[in-house]
Design a protein around this motif. Structure first.
Motif, short mmCIF file in Angstrom:
data_model
loop_
_atom_site.label_atom_id
_atom_site.label_comp_id
_atom_site.label_asym_id
_atom_site.label_seq_id
_atom_site.Cartn_x
_atom_site.Cartn_y
_atom_site.Cartn_z
N ASP A 2 -12.50 6.65 4.25
CA ASP A 2 -11.26 5.99 4.67
C ASP A 2 -11.16 4.58 4.09
OD1 ASP A 2 -10.45 8.22 6.05
OD2 ASP A 2 -11.11 7.49 8.02
N ASP A 3 -12.25 3.82 4.17
CA ASP A 3 -12.24 2.46 3.60
C ASP A 3 -12.07 2.51 2.09
OD1 ASP A 3 -12.54 1.34 6.08
OD2 ASP A 3 -14.71 0.98 5.90
N ALA A 4 -12.75 3.46 1.44
CA ALA A 4 -12.62 3.60 -0.01
C ALA A 4 -11.20 3.95 -0.40
CB ALA A 4 -13.60 4.65 -0.52
N ARG A 5 -10.58 4.82 0.39
CA ARG A 5 -9.19 5.21 0.10
C ARG A 5 -8.24 4.02 0.27
NH1 ARG A 5 -9.14 9.52 2.73
NH2 ARG A 5 -9.13 11.08 1.06
N GLU A 6 -8.47 3.20 1.29
CA GLU A 6 -7.63 2.02 1.50
C GLU A 6 -7.78 1.04 0.33
OE1 GLU A 6 -7.00 -1.75 4.58
OE2 GLU A 6 -8.39 -0.14 5.12
N LEU A 7 -9.01 0.85 -0.13
CA LEU A 7 -9.25 -0.04 -1.27
C LEU A 7 -8.56 0.51 -2.51
CD1 LEU A 7 -10.58 -2.43 -2.68
CD2 LEU A 7 -12.67 -1.04 -2.89
N ALA A 8 -8.70 1.82 -2.75
CA ALA A 8 -8.09 2.43 -3.92
C ALA A 8 -6.57 2.29 -3.89
CB ALA A 8 -8.49 3.90 -3.99
N ARG A 9 -5.97 2.57 -2.71
CA ARG A 9 -4.52 2.46 -2.58
C ARG A 9 -4.06 1.03 -2.85
NH1 ARG A 9 -1.06 5.84 -3.30
NH2 ARG A 9 -0.40 4.21 -4.72
N THR A 10 -4.80 0.05 -2.33
CA THR A 10 -4.44 -1.36 -2.52
C THR A 10 -4.49 -1.73 -4.00
OG1 THR A 10 -5.32 -1.92 -0.33
CG2 THR A 10 -4.98 -3.74 -1.85
N MET A 11 -5.54 -1.29 -4.71
CA MET A 11 -5.67 -1.64 -6.12
C MET A 11 -4.64 -0.93 -6.98
SD MET A 11 -9.73 -2.21 -6.86
CE MET A 11 -10.29 -0.57 -6.43
N VAL A 12 -4.34 0.33 -6.68
CA VAL A 12 -3.30 1.05 -7.42
C VAL A 12 -1.95 0.35 -7.24
CG1 VAL A 12 -1.97 3.21 -7.53
CG2 VAL A 12 -4.48 3.27 -7.46
N ASP A 13 -1.66 -0.09 -6.01
CA ASP A 13 -0.40 -0.80 -5.75
C ASP A 13 -0.34 -2.11 -6.54
OD1 ASP A 13 0.42 1.19 -4.06
OD2 ASP A 13 -0.08 0.10 -2.21
N ILE A 14 -1.45 -2.84 -6.60
CA ILE A 14 -1.48 -4.09 -7.36
C ILE A 14 -1.18 -3.82 -8.83
CG2 ILE A 14 -2.97 -5.95 -8.22
CD1 ILE A 14 -4.45 -5.85 -5.55
N GLY A 15 -1.85 -2.80 -9.38
CA GLY A 15 -1.61 -2.47 -10.78
C GLY A 15 -0.15 -2.13 -11.03
N SER A 16 0.42 -1.28 -10.17
CA SER A 16 1.82 -0.90 -10.32
C SER A 16 2.74 -2.11 -10.22
CB SER A 16 2.20 0.14 -9.25
OG SER A 16 1.40 1.30 -9.38
N GLU A 37 -16.35 -8.33 2.39
CA GLU A 37 -15.80 -7.02 2.77
C GLU A 37 -14.28 -6.98 2.89
OE1 GLU A 37 -20.02 -7.32 4.09
OE2 GLU A 37 -18.27 -8.61 4.26
N SER A 38 -13.59 -8.10 2.77
CA SER A 38 -12.14 -8.11 2.90
C SER A 38 -11.48 -7.29 1.80
CB SER A 38 -11.62 -9.56 2.83
OG SER A 38 -10.22 -9.58 2.64
N ILE A 39 -10.78 -6.22 2.16
CA ILE A 39 -10.17 -5.35 1.15
C ILE A 39 -9.13 -6.08 0.31
CG2 ILE A 39 -8.62 -3.35 0.89
CD1 ILE A 39 -10.42 -1.86 2.86
N PRO A 40 -8.25 -6.92 0.88
CA PRO A 40 -7.32 -7.66 0.01
C PRO A 40 -8.05 -8.55 -1.00
CG PRO A 40 -6.56 -7.75 2.28
CD PRO A 40 -7.93 -7.13 2.32
N LEU A 41 -9.15 -9.17 -0.58
CA LEU A 41 -9.87 -10.06 -1.49
C LEU A 41 -10.69 -9.28 -2.52
CD1 LEU A 41 -10.97 -12.94 0.92
CD2 LEU A 41 -9.01 -12.86 -0.64
N ILE A 42 -11.24 -8.12 -2.11
CA ILE A 42 -11.94 -7.26 -3.09
C ILE A 42 -10.94 -6.78 -4.14
CG2 ILE A 42 -13.13 -5.07 -3.46
CD1 ILE A 42 -14.09 -5.24 -0.53
N ALA A 43 -9.81 -6.25 -3.67
CA ALA A 43 -8.83 -5.67 -4.58
C ALA A 43 -8.26 -6.70 -5.54
CB ALA A 43 -7.70 -5.02 -3.77
#
Length: 425
Positions: free
Chosen positions: A214-228, A177-183
């Motif tokens: 909220d959790d989905a939005r945090e995951l999405a934001r983290t992945m978009v930032d990684i891509g950028s 469940e860790s968002i940094p590790l999922i992303a």
């Protein structure tokens, strides 16, 4: 430069930030087998509890990418763009989406996975087509892209091997469940895949990995930032997964529904999401003046691209799909409006019918699944079919029916909610 694994663990355990050098060493050393599994398990738990900064996540992702090969599509004469979904029930969108985007002028190198638990896998669905091959070499992928404009296949062993090893560890240590590790897991593979642009379908709801928005939005934001941060134009759509997508859940039944969409028909929600994601993919690839995806579905060009893609991977697009030997109908218990149809319950039922697997090595039944005869908002009559269950053997029905107990409700009204919740760029 060498570090001590215990010091790295303590740094994160105590809420500190890992330095770029610590991250590089940790990922490389773990991939080489120089960090013990129990030590990496402790670090993964520390990351779950303490989190990671944007800079840490970006560096962790980069280190996982560098653990293997990075694919190169520069020989193609068109821009590349890809989509990743975080998974859901009835989520067949890749099947109509990839050829639709190809028909509009982009190349789609899609590396996909297999289902596990209640969520289906794109490769399992496509393997229900006689002759179709999921495993392709890089040269074969390039050949399919050149011919059909889209390829959907399995990732090779050389792509982000650090992620493959760490994912297996997270699965058995309660750290999935860790968002940094999922992303970083998702994005390391997608960036190593070499696509120039990426659109993420991040699902929220009972049938999704992220249960709340909220959790989905945090995951999405983290992945978009990684891509950028890695120079890949990345956009995310937050989409609802309280109810299964479309009217089919399984493998062959979802392929059949995808072909309906490619033929200009199909369920409205599948068409809506396919078109929305396709437009985002084309825009991200810089193809703002391209043919509109809705037109590609109407004029037959998306179907032509599908047939070309399936044939190029050894499949027969005209072959009959597997059909289950046994069926069982679930009747509406009352007359009224279907006010709820729980995606998770339907997904577990399909899994128990044989459409999914409990372990990665388990086989799946291509014919197993569920057909929906109504979606929330539809009026139903007592005794008329609500769901049809498909299985190879009738002894699978009892446990599937248990999963559906309480998964649907009949009421007097239904308030629809949007399929696309938000856009994050």
């Amino acid at each position: 430069m060498s570090f001590d694994a215990v010091d790295v663990i303590r740094t994160k355990r105590d809420g500190g930030s890992l330095s770029p050098e610590q991250i590089d060493w940790t990922v490389a050393a773990y991939t080489r087998g120089e960090i013990a599994e129990e030590q990496m398990a402790a670090l993964a738990m520390a990351i779950l509890l303490r989190g990671m900064s944007r800079a840490e996540v970006a560096r962790w992702t980069e280190a996982m990418i560098r653990s293997g090969e990075r694919m190169d599509w520069s020989r193609l004469d068109r821009p590349t763009t890809d989509k990743h979904s975080t998974g859901g029930v009835g989520d067949k969108i890749t099947l109509p989406l990839a050829p639709t985007v190809a028909a509009c002028g982009a190349a789609v190198p899609q590396l996909s996975g297999r289902g596990l638990g209640h969520t289906g896998g794109t490769l399992d669905k496509l393997e229900s087509i006689p002759g179709w091959r999921a495993s392709l070499s890089n040269e074969e992928m390039l050949g399919v892209l050149g011919k059909a404009g889209a390829v959907v296949c399995a990732a090779g062993s050389g792509l982000a091997p650090a992620d493959r090893k760490l994912y297996a560890l997270r699965d058995v240590t309660g750290t999935v469940e860790s968002i940094p590790l999922i992303a970083s897991s998702i994005m390391s593979k997608k960036i190593a895949e070499g696509t120039g642009a990426l659109v993420l379908d991040v699902k929220a709801g009972s049938g999704a990995f992220m249960k709340n928005v909220d959790d989905a939005r945090e995951l999405a934001r983290t992945m978009v930032d990684i891509g950028s941060d890695h120079g890949v134009h990345t956009v995310a759509l937050l989409t609802a997964m309280e109810t299964p997508l479309g009217l089919a859940v399984g493998n062959a039944v979802e392929v059949a529904e995808s072909v309906e969409v490619l033929g200009g028909g199909g369920p409205a929600d599948v068409v809506e999401l396919t078109v929305a994601l396709a437009r985002e993919m084309l825009a991200a690839a810089g193809l703002t003046g391209a043919k509109d995806p809705a037109e590609a579905l109407r004029d037959g060009s998306a179907m032509d691209a599908w047939r070309s893609m399936i044939s190029a991977q050894g499949g027969d697009p005209d072959a009959a799909l597997p059909v289950a030997d046994e069926t069982c109908q679930v009747a509406a218990p009352a007359t009224g409006v279907l006010s709820r149809l729980d995606a998770y319950g339907v997904g577990v039922a399909a899994w128990r019918l044989g459409a999914g697997r409990a372990r990665k090595e388990d086989p799946v039944s291509y014919a197993a699944g569920i057909t929906l005869h109504a979606k929330p908002g539809d009026r139903v009559r007592e005794g008329e079919p609500l769901l049809t269950l498909h299985a190879d053997t009738a002894d699978r029905f009892d446990r599937a029916l248990e999963a559906l107990d309480g998964a649907y409700e009949i009421g007097e009204a239904f308030t629809p909610s949007p399929l696309i919740i938000d856009r994050i760029a």
